[in-house]
Design a protein around this motif. Sequence first.
Motif, PDB file in Angstrom:
ATOM      1  N   GLY A 306     -36.927  -9.714  -1.678  1.00 14.05           N
ATOM      2  CA  GLY A 306     -37.063 -10.329  -0.359  1.00 14.05           C
ATOM      3  C   GLY A 306     -36.315 -11.642  -0.246  1.00 14.05           C
ATOM      4  N   PRO A 310     -32.781 -10.486   2.316  1.00 10.93           N
ATOM      5  CA  PRO A 310     -33.636 -10.485   3.511  1.00 10.93           C
ATOM      6  C   PRO A 310     -33.123  -9.484   4.548  1.00 10.93           C
ATOM      7  CG  PRO A 310     -32.213 -12.416   3.494  1.00 10.93           C
ATOM      8  CD  PRO A 310     -32.003 -11.727   2.173  1.00 10.93           C
ATOM      9  N   ASN A 311     -34.053  -9.013   5.381  1.00 15.86           N
ATOM     10  CA  ASN A 311     -33.663  -8.058   6.415  1.00 15.86           C
ATOM     11  C   ASN A 311     -32.939  -8.767   7.555  1.00 15.86           C
ATOM     12  OD1 ASN A 311     -35.712  -9.240   8.057  1.00 15.86           O
ATOM     13  ND2 ASN A 311     -37.223  -7.900   7.095  1.00 15.86           N
ATOM     14  N   THR A 314     -34.963 -11.350   9.631  1.00 13.75           N
ATOM     15  CA  THR A 314     -35.164 -12.616   8.918  1.00 13.75           C
ATOM     16  C   THR A 314     -33.894 -13.454   8.942  1.00 13.75           C
ATOM     17  OG1 THR A 314     -36.777 -11.522   7.477  1.00 13.75           O
ATOM     18  CG2 THR A 314     -35.861 -13.620   6.729  1.00 13.75           C
ATOM     19  N   TRP A 371     -34.942 -23.829   0.101  1.00 14.93           N
ATOM     20  CA  TRP A 371     -34.711 -22.393   0.160  1.00 14.93           C
ATOM     21  C   TRP A 371     -33.394 -22.047  -0.528  1.00 14.93           C
ATOM     22  CZ3 TRP A 371     -30.889 -19.220   1.939  1.00 14.93           C
ATOM     23  CH2 TRP A 371     -31.191 -17.855   1.989  1.00 14.93           C
TER      24      TRP A 371
END
Length: 818
Positions: A306, A310-311, A314, A371
């Motif tokens: 994830g 990420p998709n 996102t 992040w």
Amino acid sequence: MQAGGVCDRCNFCIVDKLNSYNGICPIDKCPGSGGYPECINATTFLGRITDKCSDSYDFEVWKFGAQGKSPTIIPAFTPKLREVTPYNRMVGAVVVSQRRRKKQTCIPNLIRNDIKRYTESVAAGVSCPSTQGYDGTPYGYDPTFMPFSGIYNGKLRPEEFYAPSERYTLVDANGHSSLSYPKGFFPHQYNQNRLDLNMDGMLSPSELQADKLTPVSKNNSQIVSSSVNTFKLYFDERLTQKQADAMVQFAKDGKFIDSQTSDVTVELVTFNAVHGLFAYVQIFFTWDSSGNIGWNYQLDTFDIDGILYPNAFTIFLMIFVLLCLCLNCFMEIQDVLTQARKFSLKEYILDPFNWIDWLHFTFMWGSIITWAFLFNVASRFSINEYYPILFYGPKYSNSTRRQSFFEAPVAANKPAQARFFRTLNQPEYDFLVFINEMQELASAVRIYSGFAGVSVVLFIFRLLKSLHFQERMGMVTRTIHLAAVDLFHFVLLFIIVLIGYAIVGYFLFGQEYEGMKDFSSSAKTLAIFLVSIDTTQFYASMQHAGGDVSLQIFLWSYLFIAYFILVNIFLAILVDAYATVKEGTDNASGLLTELSSIIFHGIKRQLPLGARFISDQRFKSLLAKAKNRVDSKNQIKQNVNKLMSNRKAILVPGNLQIDKHTLQRILRNNSGSVHPEDNYLSFQGFDDEAIFELIERYGTDISTFQEQKNRDLKEFISLENMRRLVAMNLVQNEIHEDQKEILQYLRDLAKTKVVSEAEGGRAAARRESESQVAIGSLSLTILSASNLPKMDVIRKSDPYCVAYVDGEVRQEIFMTET
């Protein structure tokens, strides 16, 4: 048995030579003692066996496998599925890590001699934990060779598994040294495979001879710096329940935890394939010098896929948030520059909501940076198929190492028969690197989650600030703003009470109740008491520590002051402020009303109403055109400076004020070149802008002084009027006293005269009555009197009326009451 019926050297010697019989067998384990049978000549039994036993047999391998293919003597290792809970598979091993304090004597810390003597009375003395690093010396015992242990194996010999430097040495009274039990636990950097060159699990005499010549540390490429001087026990995924129990018994009987233990950490990594989640669990045990063993745990979960993949949704949200943040920062910087041009930068800085804005920007950028760091850590993450950490014996058959027919071989598919926690260097290093990556990931996730969580909270505060313009939606911010001063003083008062009771709680109950073991814990516990009081968690401990009377006084006084008084004061402050704000918004329009007006306004803009309607946009453009017709910015600035400078002046000692005009006159009347003798500098080249800057730099707003002066003047006039009234009152009192004296004098005089006149009048009346006859009667009625002068200064007047009949003799015939 050797020839001649002499027993072979027993395999369970505890201390070589010291406990031996004829230098061969231990005394308590010799034949005929210790429950063992006497030595029997096996020749009689072997003679009955017709077939001769052999250690090797000839056979054709291809009969048991494909011809031309090497057979698999030892099956290849296949990882086992070890689930901690359903769907959560254990990765690698469960790791138990210990750090040990160094020993130092406690004697220098003691002052009284009798206490020192008491401390020294024990043979080894009392040791105190040292704060100078951790101890990495091997310690403990291998209980496989200790007869009292449940895992004792009398068929094994210590010298087959441990070098002399890895065993304890005993010195007798004569100074002779003997080898004793082997040590059980070694630090991470210690190379337990250094002498076993062929890695068959046992040490040959030639390998033992290299004990003092071989370094004890691993190669630097196999040492994890964060684990140096740390003792680690591994329970990998190959263990059965029985094997794991034996290893736990090894740690228990081998004294893994002793007086030097500083902390113990249990680490476990699991993977859930259903959700693709890794879980990293840490359980901490800490040994305090006071004897308390505290514990805590930490659980971190993260989705590596994830983070790295990420998709689309996102990714869209991340880009959208980043663009909004950049735009918001740009607009806020423009706002700062606008406030600076308006000379209102101070007001901007003092506004607490602006601080919330910049704090939110800081945490938002912090979220983005953390992040990116998390993504970088996740991209470096890797995991092996399996981690065979524990040494499971040789990788080939060791039948050639057997010294006798009855000696059990060390099998490659079974754990080591002694030295249970021996590890393979490279798999251990790989697994510790994996654990460090998990720790780094967990730390990165926690930091990112912290920044992101605080950012959301600050965003809520900013949302409340943005709704401040609407009177009904801004009731929260308006209430807080109105109650800010009272809340500030309330917080100060609450902190004073909390600190006082935290200190009292620490001294009364800290020695037994963990919730008040120090000042910070005591303050946290008291704060929790205001929200939830669970007597089962603290009452018994606090009662035993400080006594029932002390507990009752402490608890109820704190609840009365902090809960019943301070908390209600806090609520009263908010309720009072809310009531004031609510009263001011009773007639305000609601949010739906304003939204509907905006919608109707937009509809009217689209309708052809012509001159009957002026939209807000049109009105704004007209105002902008009117603004362009006024003076330029410099003229406006000069006018503003002129108006503002009139309110400021430079205050000098002597209560003198120098305003702009006075400063201009002083500087320009004394203009000229530099005079070295008086060190005077010309100001002739500076314009009004420079003079205004001087006024701004050193000036003080005199409007406040003027207001104070007006207030002082009003107060002075009020005092002067009061003084005059008091003086007038005193004068009136003196006049009143004089009037009373004069009135009394007149009354006395009138009484004397009236008496003489009355006597003469009565005589005349008798004579007249004798000579005259009454001719009629007169009736007099007194109705009222007005416009009478006030004769008393303080009291009300008490007038009365006296009636006389004029004649030859003036006679008083009637007088009313006062």
